[in-house]
Design an enzyme around this catalytic site. Structure first.
Site, short mmCIF file in Angstrom:
data_model
loop_
_atom_site.label_atom_id
_atom_site.label_comp_id
_atom_site.label_asym_id
_atom_site.label_seq_id
_atom_site.Cartn_x
_atom_site.Cartn_y
_atom_site.Cartn_z
N ASP A 210 -14.42 8.28 -7.05
CA ASP A 210 -14.69 9.31 -6.05
C ASP A 210 -13.48 9.36 -5.10
OD1 ASP A 210 -15.46 10.80 -3.89
OD2 ASP A 210 -17.45 9.89 -3.72
N ALA A 211 -12.71 10.45 -5.19
CA ALA A 211 -11.46 10.53 -4.42
C ALA A 211 -11.71 10.43 -2.92
CB ALA A 211 -10.74 11.84 -4.75
N GLU B 114 10.12 -8.03 -3.89
CA GLU B 114 9.25 -8.78 -4.79
C GLU B 114 9.16 -8.05 -6.13
OE1 GLU B 114 5.01 -8.51 -3.18
OE2 GLU B 114 5.07 -7.44 -5.08
N CYS C 209 5.87 -9.41 0.76
CA CYS C 209 6.38 -8.26 1.51
C CYS C 209 7.14 -8.65 2.77
CB CYS C 209 5.22 -7.34 1.91
SG CYS C 209 4.22 -6.77 0.53
N THR D 139 -2.43 2.48 -3.72
CA THR D 139 -1.61 2.27 -2.52
C THR D 139 -0.19 1.81 -2.80
OG1 THR D 139 -2.50 0.03 -2.33
CG2 THR D 139 -3.58 1.75 -1.01
N THR E 89 -7.83 -11.26 1.17
CA THR E 89 -6.77 -10.34 1.57
C THR E 89 -6.77 -10.04 3.07
OG1 THR E 89 -7.04 -9.35 -0.57
CG2 THR E 89 -5.70 -8.14 0.99
N HIS F 164 2.73 -4.30 9.37
CA HIS F 164 2.76 -4.14 7.91
C HIS F 164 1.59 -3.24 7.50
CE1 HIS F 164 3.31 -4.90 3.72
NE2 HIS F 164 2.12 -5.45 3.60
N ARG G 177 -5.66 1.66 7.09
CA ARG G 177 -6.75 1.08 7.89
C ARG G 177 -6.31 -0.23 8.57
NH1 ARG G 177 -11.26 3.35 8.55
NH2 ARG G 177 -12.15 4.73 6.98
N ARG H 60 -6.55 -1.29 12.52
CA ARG H 60 -7.55 -2.30 12.93
C ARG H 60 -6.91 -3.49 13.64
NH1 ARG H 60 -11.18 -5.56 8.83
NH2 ARG H 60 -12.09 -7.02 10.29
N ASN I 99 2.17 1.86 0.18
CA ASN I 99 2.70 0.60 0.68
C ASN I 99 4.03 0.32 -0.01
OD1 ASN I 99 3.22 -1.99 1.50
ND2 ASN I 99 1.44 -2.93 0.49
N SER J 211 2.21 -11.69 1.66
CA SER J 211 1.14 -12.52 1.11
C SER J 211 1.68 -13.89 0.74
CB SER J 211 0.55 -11.85 -0.13
OG SER J 211 -0.19 -10.71 0.27
#
EC number: 2.3.3.10
Lengths: 137, 349
Positions: B29-30, B81, B113, B154, B202, B235, B240, B244, B267, B297
């Protein structure tokens, strides 16, 4: 544009031309040669290195749909001749899905791209290509 | 000695694929996907583009903006990377592509990253010690996302380069602060074509813990608060997370939004937050105070306190801007995406 079937030493020797469009300029008469020459038309053998400008105008182009095996997966290939500061340079046109949209004298910029590679394990040959500044779609 | 940014350059490929196009290919679902990541579309390099070619493009523009001769560069560090070669450096290709001198400290760096920002920190040290006059720090990635997996929505493509020095600064890097730990949130094993996420690791234990740790540590050392900054750049694995983390730290949305590029290009991994910084430098006034926090990461963050100078506005138009490249785009469908990203396996390739 890198020739096909280059050996690693041959590619390595031409890195200044492939990467940076390094030409030569005659110390006596000022003529510029790309690719470089050993003897100028004026007879002089004395040159200075000279990097061609990275923006110029497209003079002509053609689209190839029948290409050599190294480039089959990139069909169709567009090639152009660009005037870079008075020197005509032949190169692949990229980021240009529809070359017919290019007007005469379209502005092009020199970009650094992969040209070919020797299978999944061999060397990757990098070099210059030509990209329309305003695109063509 | 003041150390900081003398010039910068960015590179975003011309091709884009919409989130909707990918969702349709896989029956997702887009709307739901867009709501999860707030990513409308992402940049896709053409078949002949990779982290090397993008690093060259970004570095050339950085040198142009800095107005320095390539021979003045004493070090070139590339953070990535997604190296095209497992063994053969990007940094040495940069030496010849940029016509740097042979007496150059050069190395590729890897910390997911984060390495591009480590390149900046390392160059600051070399400049401060007097070992070099200028250095080039590059963040460049064309990373992998397994088809049909959410990472594919992403993972973008892009590069950014900064010339670090101590004279003619467009922005002074006034302070840095690292925060790192062994946190298994995301990895790609040697020889594996695609990375994997560490289940629920994550977000909180990785991204948020490290970014907040670095940002708070930097502000505490300086005695600064979110109100003291004009911009905050984080980053951006999606749109979102940076919003946040800004809320958690107390930064209002208007200070975060100018540095967000992930919604339009995806990203870009080692370029991510640093590309956001490049965009902010294009609009920031002299004297602007900027917080940048990168994240890699594995996991770790580098926080930077940056203040722009009077020289900044005159350098913006000397090369391609992020704003221009965000607008310069051609949409492709999913089949061309698979072809351009070399995802289709072929015998005759």
């Amino acid at each position: 544009m890198v020739d096909q079937n280059l050996s690693v030493p041959k590619y390595w020797r031409k890195i200044p031309q492939y990467y940076r469009l390094t030409a030569v300029k005659c110390r006596k008469c000022g003529r510029v040669y790309f690719p470089p020459r050993a003897v100028c038309e004026c007879g002089s053998r004395e040159f200075d290195e000279y990097e061609l400008p990275r923006r110029g105008k497209l003079i002509e182009y053609t689209v190839l749909r029948s290409v050599t095996s190294d480039f089959e997966k990139q069909r169709p290939l567009a090639f152009g001749i660009a005037d870079l500061g008075g020197v005509r340079v032949f190169g692949q046109l990229v980021d240009c899905p529809n070359p017919d949209k290019l007007g005469e004298g379209a502005e092009v910029e020199v970009v650094f791209r992969r040209v070919k590679e020797d299978s999944d394990y061999g060397i990757i040959y990098y070099g210059f290509k030509l990209r329309p500044v305003k695109g063509c779609w | 000695m003041a150390v900081g940014i003398v010039g910068w350059g960015a590179y975003i490929p011309r091709y884009r694929i919409k989130t909707r196009e990918i969702a349709e290919a896989w029956g997702d679902d887009a709307l739901r996907i867009r709501d999860m990541y707030l990513v409308e579309e992402k940049a896709v390099g053409y078949i002949d583009e990779d982290p090397v070619t993008m690093a060259v493009e970004a570095s050339r523009d950085a040198l142009t903006r800095a107005g320095i001769a390539p021979s003045e560069v004493g070090a070139v560090f590339a953070g990535t990377e997604s190296k095209p070669y497992a063994v053969k450096p990007i940094s040495s290709i940069l030496i010849d592509a940029l016509n740097l001198k042979r007496q150059v400290y050069s190395v590729d760096m890897e910390f997911a990253c984060k390495a591009g920002s480590d390149a900046i920190v390392n160059l600051m040290g070399l400049v401060k010690s007097g070992l070099i006059k200028y250095g080039i720090a590059v963040g460049t990635d064309s990373s992998q996302g397994e088809p049909g997996e959410h990472l594919e929505y992403t993972v973008g493509t892009g590069a950014v380069a900064y010339i670090i020095g101590s004279t003619n600064l467009v922005a002074e890097i006034k302070h840095t602060y690292p925060f790192a730990s062994d946190t298994p949130d995301f990895w790609r094993r040697d020889g594996s074509p695609y990375p994997v996420h560490g289940e629920g690791f994550t977000g909180e234990p990785a991204y948020f813990r490290h970014i907040i740790g670095a940002a708070k540590g930097l502000m505490e050392e300086l005695g600064m608060k979110p109100n003291d900054f004009d911009y905050a750049i984080f980053h951006q694995p999606n749109a979102r997370f940076p919003v946040r983390v800004a809320q958690m730290l107390g930064f209002p949305l208007e200070k975060v939004k100018p540095g967000i590029v992930v919604d339009l290009i995806g990203n870009t991994y080692n370029a991510s937050a640093l590309l956001g910084l490049a965009k902010v430098l294009e609009e920031a006034k002299p004297g602007s105070r900027i917080l940048v926090v990168t994240f890699g990461s594995g996991a770790g963050s580098n926080a930077f306190y940056i203040e722009t100078t009077d020289l900044l506005p005159s350098r913006v138009k000397l090369a391609r801007t992020v704003g221009e490249m965000l607008e310069d785009k051609v949409y492709i469908d999913y089949s061309l995406y698979l072809k351009y990203r070399r995802i289709i396996r072929m015998i005759h390739g």
